[in-house]
Design a protein around this motif. Structure first.
Motif, short mmCIF file in Angstrom:
data_model
loop_
_atom_site.label_atom_id
_atom_site.label_comp_id
_atom_site.label_asym_id
_atom_site.label_seq_id
_atom_site.Cartn_x
_atom_site.Cartn_y
_atom_site.Cartn_z
N ASP A 186 -40.23 -7.47 -17.11
CA ASP A 186 -40.92 -7.59 -18.38
C ASP A 186 -40.69 -6.27 -19.07
OD1 ASP A 186 -42.26 -9.52 -16.98
OD2 ASP A 186 -44.25 -9.21 -17.73
N TYR A 187 -39.93 -6.30 -20.31
CA TYR A 187 -39.50 -5.20 -20.79
C TYR A 187 -39.38 -5.43 -22.45
CZ TYR A 187 -34.76 -7.15 -20.75
OH TYR A 187 -33.72 -7.85 -21.15
N ALA A 188 -39.44 -4.10 -23.14
CA ALA A 188 -39.40 -4.19 -24.68
C ALA A 188 -38.40 -3.46 -25.12
CB ALA A 188 -40.67 -4.06 -25.26
N VAL A 189 -37.60 -3.76 -26.07
CA VAL A 189 -36.58 -2.98 -26.63
C VAL A 189 -36.87 -2.44 -28.07
CG1 VAL A 189 -34.06 -2.74 -27.45
CG2 VAL A 189 -34.65 -4.51 -25.46
N TRP A 190 -36.83 -0.98 -28.18
CA TRP A 190 -37.24 -0.42 -29.31
C TRP A 190 -36.08 0.41 -30.09
CZ3 TRP A 190 -42.60 -1.43 -29.59
CH2 TRP A 190 -43.15 -1.68 -28.44
N ARG A 191 -36.48 0.47 -31.44
CA ARG A 191 -35.85 1.20 -32.51
C ARG A 191 -36.78 2.46 -32.54
NH1 ARG A 191 -34.56 -1.82 -36.53
NH2 ARG A 191 -36.40 -1.43 -37.75
N THR A 192 -36.11 3.67 -32.37
CA THR A 192 -37.14 4.88 -32.40
C THR A 192 -36.16 6.38 -32.80
OG1 THR A 192 -38.90 6.04 -31.32
CG2 THR A 192 -36.98 5.46 -29.81
N GLY A 237 -44.18 -5.45 -28.28
CA GLY A 237 -43.85 -5.26 -26.97
C GLY A 237 -44.91 -5.55 -25.85
N ILE A 238 -45.98 -6.17 -26.21
CA ILE A 238 -46.87 -6.30 -25.16
C ILE A 238 -46.68 -7.73 -24.27
CG2 ILE A 238 -49.30 -7.17 -24.84
CD1 ILE A 238 -49.99 -5.88 -27.60
N GLY A 239 -46.39 -7.40 -23.13
CA GLY A 239 -45.77 -8.68 -22.16
C GLY A 239 -46.98 -9.33 -21.44
N ARG A 253 -37.05 -6.48 -29.38
CA ARG A 253 -37.14 -7.47 -28.38
C ARG A 253 -38.30 -7.29 -27.57
NH1 ARG A 253 -33.86 -11.65 -27.58
NH2 ARG A 253 -32.46 -10.78 -29.13
N THR A 254 -38.81 -8.63 -26.96
CA THR A 254 -39.67 -8.53 -25.89
C THR A 254 -39.37 -9.30 -24.80
OG1 THR A 254 -41.39 -7.70 -27.25
CG2 THR A 254 -42.25 -8.57 -25.14
N VAL A 255 -39.36 -8.95 -23.63
CA VAL A 255 -38.76 -9.94 -22.45
C VAL A 255 -40.08 -10.09 -21.28
CG1 VAL A 255 -37.06 -10.42 -20.64
CG2 VAL A 255 -36.32 -9.40 -23.03
#
Length: 547
Positions: free
Chosen positions: A487-493, A219-221, A533-535
Motif C-alpha cells: 500500500d503506497y503512494a507516489v508524490w511529486r514534491t 494517497g489514502i489507502g 499514484r496510489t496503490v
C-alpha cells in the motif's frame, strides 16, 4: 513518471520494480528503488542493486525523482456523508450567513427532483453574524422543501419545517428547540435518520464512490468507516463494505457504534466502536465538561453525558470477551473521565493484560489531563485523533477559546504529552467534519497552534500511516519494508528534509547523515506534495492524468 500499469487492474498481481526516486523506508533511509510482488513489498534498496531485478519483473516504473511513501490511513471517516459533501451542498467555506443562504437557494433551485435536500458544514462561530440560519429563513430559501443541514461538527443541524413534518413526534424529543436554535440530541438523530432514509440506494452508492475516489487521489489507502445506528444505517454500512470488496479503491475497515456487540459482529464490523457517543461536541455545546462552558457560564451548562462509567465497563467487557474492539467518542473532560473509569472497571474484572491486548480505542479525546493520559497508556488505549480540529478551531481567537476560555483551550489536543506517555496515536479527519487531507493533517500536528503540543513531522507521519494499521491490530503494515502489504503512494514534491528536534519541533535539515528517511517540507506556506499514484495491495487505485 513513466510506466504502464493499469489503474485498478483486477487481474493477476504483477511484479513491479520502481526505481529512480526516493523510497521512504526504515529498512534503508537512502533507498531509491522498490520491488513489489504478489501485493507485498519484496525489496527496497539502492539504484545500483535495482539493476539485478530489472530483467525479472513484469514492469519497470521510472519514478523520475518522485517520492514513494506508505499510503495514508484515515482512521475516522464517515464515507457516505463525505461523498454527499463532495457532490452536494457544502457550506464549510461559506464566509458569512448571507453567503450560506445564497448557496442554499442555488442548491435547492438546481436539485428540483431531490425528495430531501442534504447539506453540511455551516459554522456560525466563524460568521460575522455569529448565528445560524433560522427555520423560517430556511423555509424561504428552499420554497418549503425538506432540508437537513448539519453543523460542521455534525452534532447539530438546522432544518426546514417540511423536514420536521417527515418525523412524527420529533417536537417531543430531547434536543428539539425552537426555530432559532439548531436541533441536538435525540431530535437531531431522528431527523438525520429520516433525511438519509429518503436517499436512494443509487445516490448512496454514488456518494460512497465519490468519497473513495477522493481518498485515493490524496494517497489514502485505507479508511476506517465509523458508522452506527445513530449516525447512518445498517444498509449504508454493509453496502460500503460490499462496495470496497467488489471495486478497486481504498480499503475500508468498518466500526459500528452499538452497545449490541453481536449486531456489530453480524454486520462485519471490526469493533463495536467508533462514534459510540459518550458525549457530543464543543462547537454544539454538547461535549460533556467538568466545568461550565465559558460562553454559557450564566446557565452553568456543562454539555450532555450519554454514557456513564458502568455502561462503558459493561461494553468493554462484552467486546473483549467477544474478541472485538471496543471504542467510544469522547471529547469533553468529563466524558473522557467516564470512559477511563469504565475501562478501569473492565480491567479489574478481566485483568489488565486482556484489556491491553484487545487494543481498544477512543475517538477525538480533545480534553485530556495528565491523569487521563496516564490511564490511556496503562490501559493500552489508542487515541484516534484529528489534528485538523486544532488547525480549524484552536488558537487564542478560535472556537475552542470561545467555548472554554483561552486557558482551558490551550490544553486541548495534547499530542506531545500523549506520545511522551507512550499512547498510540492514529490520525484521521472525521470527514466531512474536516476534509480528507493527509499531508495537511501531518502539518497541523507538527505546527499545532499550542507549541507545547507539537510533535515531529516524522511522528505525525507515522501516526497517519503505521498508526492507523496498529489501531486495527496490524503491526506488519504501514511501512515500506519487505513483507509488508504494498500500500503506497507516489508524490511529486520538493526537496526532502529531516525535522531537527528542538523545544518547538520546528527546525528542518537536509543533512543525509541523519540516517533518517526524509519527508517533504511541511512548513506553513510550503506547497504540499501532489499525489501521482496510489496503490493498494499492489494494484493501482488512482493515477493522476497526464503523469
Amino acid at each position: 513518471m513513466s510506466e504502464s500499469m493499469p489503474a485498478g487492474s483486477p487481474g493477476e498481481h504483477r511484479t513491479v520494480l520502481l526505481r529512480g526516486g526516493e523510497v521512504h523506508s526504515p529498512a534503508d533511509p537512502f533507498a531509491t528503488a522498490m520491488v513489489v510482488e504478489r501485493g507485498h513489498v519484496a525489496w527496497v534498496g539502492s539504484e545500483g542493486a535495482a539493476d539485478s531485478f530489472a530483467s525479472g519483473v513484469d514492469e519497470v516504473v521510472d519514478l523520475e525523482g518522485a517520492l514513494v511513501t506508505p499510503a495514508f490511513v484515515d482512521a475516522h471517516v464517515h464515507t457516505t456523508a463525505t461523498g454527499f459533501a463532495l457532490t452536494g451542498l457544502d457550506l464549510s467555506s461559506a464566509a458569512s450567513l448571507a453567503e450560506a443562504a445564497e448557496r442554499i437557494r442555488a442548491h435547492a433551485a438546481a436539485r428540483p427532483e431531490d425528495r430531501v435536500l442534504l447539506g453540511h458544514g455551516w459554522d456560525a462561530s466563524r460568521w460575522p453574524e455569529r448565528r445560524p440560519l433560522t427555520r423560517d429563513e430556511l423555509d424561504g430559501l428552499t420554497g418549503g422543501r425538506p432540508l437537513y443541514l448539519t453543523r460542521i461538527d455534525v452534532h447539530s443541524a438546522v432544518v426546514t419545517t417540511a423536514m420536521l413534518d417527515l418525523v412524527p413526534g420529533v417536537r417531543d424529543l430531547d434536543g428539539f428547540h425552537d426555530g432559532l436554535r439548531p436541533l441536538t440530541g435525540d431530535a437531531h438523530h431522528a431527523v438525520r435518520a429520516a433525511a438519509f432514509g429518503a436517499v436512494s440506494a443509487l445516490q448512496r452508492t454514488g456518494a460512497q464512490r465519490a468519497a473513495r475516489a477522493r481518498a485515493a487521489s490524496l494517497g489514502i489507502g485505507t479508511l476506517h468507516e465509523c458508522g452506527g445506528p445513530r449516525i447512518s444505517s445498517e444498509e449504508d454500512f454493509t453496502g460500503l463494505l460490499d462496495l470496497a470488496r467488489e471495486e478497486a479503491g481504498p480499503r475500508v475497515v468498518g466500526y459500528w457504534a452499538d452497545l449490541d456487540v453481536e449486531r456489530a459482529r453480524d454486520l462485519g464490523a471490526l469493533g463495536a466502536a467508533g462514534d459510540l457517543f459518550a458525549d457530543g461536541s464543543l462547537g454544539s455545546h454538547t461535549a460533556c465538561l467538568h466545568e461550565p462552558y465559558a460562553d454559557h457560564a450564566d446557565t452553568g451548562h456543562t454539555g450532555a453525558a450519554h454514557l456513564d462509567a458502568t455502561t462503558v465497563a459493561l461494553h468493554v467487557v462484552a467486546c473483549t470477551e467477544a474478541g472485538l474492539q471496543a471504542g467510544f467518542h469522547a471529547i469533553g473532560d468529563a466524558a473522557v473521565t467516564a470512559v477511563v473509569e469504565g475501562f478501569r472497571a473492565a480491567a479489574e474484572k478481566l485483568g489488565l493484560a486482556r484489556i491491553r491486548a484487545a487494543r481498544h480505542r477512543v475517538e477525538h479525546v480533545e480534553m485530556l489531563t495528565p491523569e487521563t493520559i496516564a490511564a490511556f497508556a496503562e490501559l493500552g488505549l489508542t487515541a484516534s485523533v484529528q489534528p485538523a480540529f486544532d488547525a480549524l478551531w484552536g488558537g487564542e481567537e478560535g472556537m475552542y477559546a470561545d467555548r472554554l476560555g483561552a486557558e482551558r483551550a490551550r490544553t486541548l489536543n495534547p499530542y506531545a504529552a500523549l506520545l511522551r506517555a507512550g499512547v498510540p496515536l492514529a490520525f484521521g479527519s472525521d470527514s466531512p467534519v474536516t476534509p480528507l487531507d493527509p499531508w495537511g493533517t501531518v502539518r497541523a500536528a507538527a505546527f499545532h497552534r499550542t507549541p507545547g503540543h507539537r510533535i515531529s513531522a516524522r511522528a505525525a507521519f507515522t501516526a497517519h500511516t503505521r498508526g492507523g494499521w496498529r489501531a486495527v491490530g496490524r503491526d506488519d503494515a504501514g511501512t515500506l519494508v519487505p513483507g509488508a502489504p504494498a500500500d503506497y503512494a507516489v508524490w511529486r514534491t520538493e526537496e526532502l528534509v529531516v525535522q531537527a528536534p528542538d523545544d518547538r519541533v520546528a527546525r528542518w535539515s537536509t543533512d543525509p547523515r541523519s540516517g533518517t528517511p526524509g519527508l517533504p517540507d511541511l512548513s506553513p506556506g510550503a506547497d504540499l506534495p501532489v499525489c501521482l499514484r496510489t496503490v493498494v495491495h499492489g494494484r493501482t487505485v488512482f493515477a493522476r492524468p497526464g503523469e
